[in-house]
Design an enzyme around this catalytic site. Structure first.
Site, PDB file in Angstrom:
ATOM      1  N   ASP A  89      46.422  69.945  35.478  1.00  0.00           N
ATOM      2  CA  ASP A  89      47.199  70.868  36.292  1.00  0.00           C
ATOM      3  C   ASP A  89      46.213  71.751  37.052  1.00  0.00           C
ATOM      4  O   ASP A  89      45.138  72.061  36.559  1.00  0.00           O
ATOM      5  CB  ASP A  89      48.092  71.695  35.369  1.00  0.00           C
ATOM      6  N   HIS A 340      55.732  63.668  15.140  1.00  0.00           N
ATOM      7  CA  HIS A 340      57.032  63.010  15.273  1.00  0.00           C
ATOM      8  C   HIS A 340      57.646  63.250  16.655  1.00  0.00           C
ATOM      9  O   HIS A 340      58.099  62.308  17.310  1.00  0.00           O
ATOM     10  CB  HIS A 340      58.013  63.499  14.210  1.00  0.00           C
TER      11      HIS A 340
END
Length: 378
Positions: A89, A340
């Site tokens: 960015d 996860h």
């Protein structure tokens, strides 16, 4: 460099060929702001959870440890031991979020470091020089991210300045890529569409930056105060004016439902801190909806977070154990939860690609675009 392989409605299936490997799109980029995923997931583990692209931030790495240090260490890929694509960015969003510490001028932005208050200047050339030192695969143009709502006149002036800055970014990148000391002489440049929530300004901006023939185009300045409906309205208005043969990136968005909706509207690239940030506080994503693992009902639940998930966390640990770790403020709990959620996001875009390959994206979209935002009833 971008190959559009298939379309279903406005949804696109493509591949971006880069010096650090191919990026299959649609893709979710895993955010490692300071060259690391918050939550302790290493670059080695990023591969096991199917991460294609890592995203780091120009401003933060310029402040600490310094882009020249990273250049001397061989660039960001060597520094963090990651051989797949990296997007950096430009630092614009972080600079403009320091509203009480910065002053915008035509040449660039004067601001104070959030670390020690040191005065810093960053303009288009400086942002490109920092990103060239980092040697990322894809560099983002330096732009102004205007907080919504903002007045029409200010957004118009900002959009015009962003276009002028983009031309300077392109010229500086071309210069940098020709220098012998540049590590990645094939660094790619994505321009950023701005214009607030004003459709006419967005369209004008997009049409004009498309003329610069860049490597890709992003829609910036969304998810910064406007409603979800306004965000979708702007994407819907801008997309027809984006080059068909270039990748499209929706910056800083968002939820699984946001990603599905934006793919439906023709977007290819995504990033967001949400999966890792939410995970650190116990909010997890599953194919049955989102869940708070800190809920009392999971205290004795021996099942994995996702009953159909094959991520390393779900293959080895229970909801009960992860709940305990997070409540006890054990760093392992945070790490397993982040692992996860990132796996889920990477699998979401993988399944979107598979649905597009098989001509059943509309069916997939109809099944999940609301479900994934609801609470997991289990």
């Amino acid at each position: 460099m971008f190959e559009l392989k298939k379309q279903e409605g406005r949804a696109r299936r493509g591949v971006l060929h880069t010096p650090h490997g191919d990026i299959q799109t649609p893709v979710f980029m895993n955010v490692g702001t300071c060259a690391a995923i918050k939550g302790g997931v290493s670059t080695v583990e990023l591969k096991t959870i199917d991460c294609q692209v890592e995203l780091s931030n120009t401003y933060h790495l310029h402040i600490r440890p310094g882009d020249k240090l990273i250049h001397d260490m061989g660039g960001l890929h060597k520094f963090m031991n990651w051989d797949r694509p990296i997007l950096t960015d430009s630092g614009g969003f972080q600079v403009f979020s320091l509203s009480s510490l910065r002053k915008i001028k035509e040449e660039g932005v004067y601001f104070a470091s959030h670390i020690d208050g040191k005065r810093i200047f960053m303009g288009p050339e400086e942002s490109m020089q920092i990103q060239s030192n980092l040697a990322s695969t894809i560099a983002m143009a330096f732009d102004e991210c205007v907080e919504n709502p903002a007045t029409y006149e200010y957004v118009k002036q900002s959009s015009e300045r962003t276009i002028r800055w983009l031309a300077r970014c392109k010229a500086e990148m071309q210069r940098l890529n020709s220098l012998p000391e540049t590590i990645n002489k094939q660094q790619m440049l994505f321009g950023i569409n701005q214009g607030g929530t004003y459709e006419d300004l967005r369209i004008d901006n997009m049409q004009r930056i498309a003329e610069l023939d860049l490597d890709g185009y992003a829609i910036g300045g969304l998810a910064v105060g406007e409603s979800t409906e306004d965000m979708y309205r702007i994407i819907d208005a801008v997309e027809p004016h984006m080059p068909v043969n270039k990748p499209r990136y929706l910056m800083g968005v968002g939820t699984p439902c946001n990603i599905l909706e934006a793919v439906h509207l023709g977007v290819d690239f995504f990033d967001c801190v949400m999966p890792s940030r939410n995970a650190r506080h116990g909010t997890l994503f599953t194919w049955e909806g989102k869940m708070s693992v800190l809920n009392e009902k999971y205290a004795r639940d021996p099942r994995p977070i996702g009953v159909s998930c094959d991520c390393p966390t779900c293959q080895n640990y229970s909801r009960s154990y992860i709940r305990h770790l997070i409540k006890a403020k054990e760093s392992l709990g945070m790490r397993l939860a982040v692992q996860h959620n990132l796996y889920f996001y990477n699998q979401l875009t993988r399944r979107i690609r598979e649905a597009l390959d098989q001509g059943r994206f509309e069916e997939f979209y109809q099944k999940y675009h609301i479900l994934l935002g609801e609470r997991n009833p289990d």
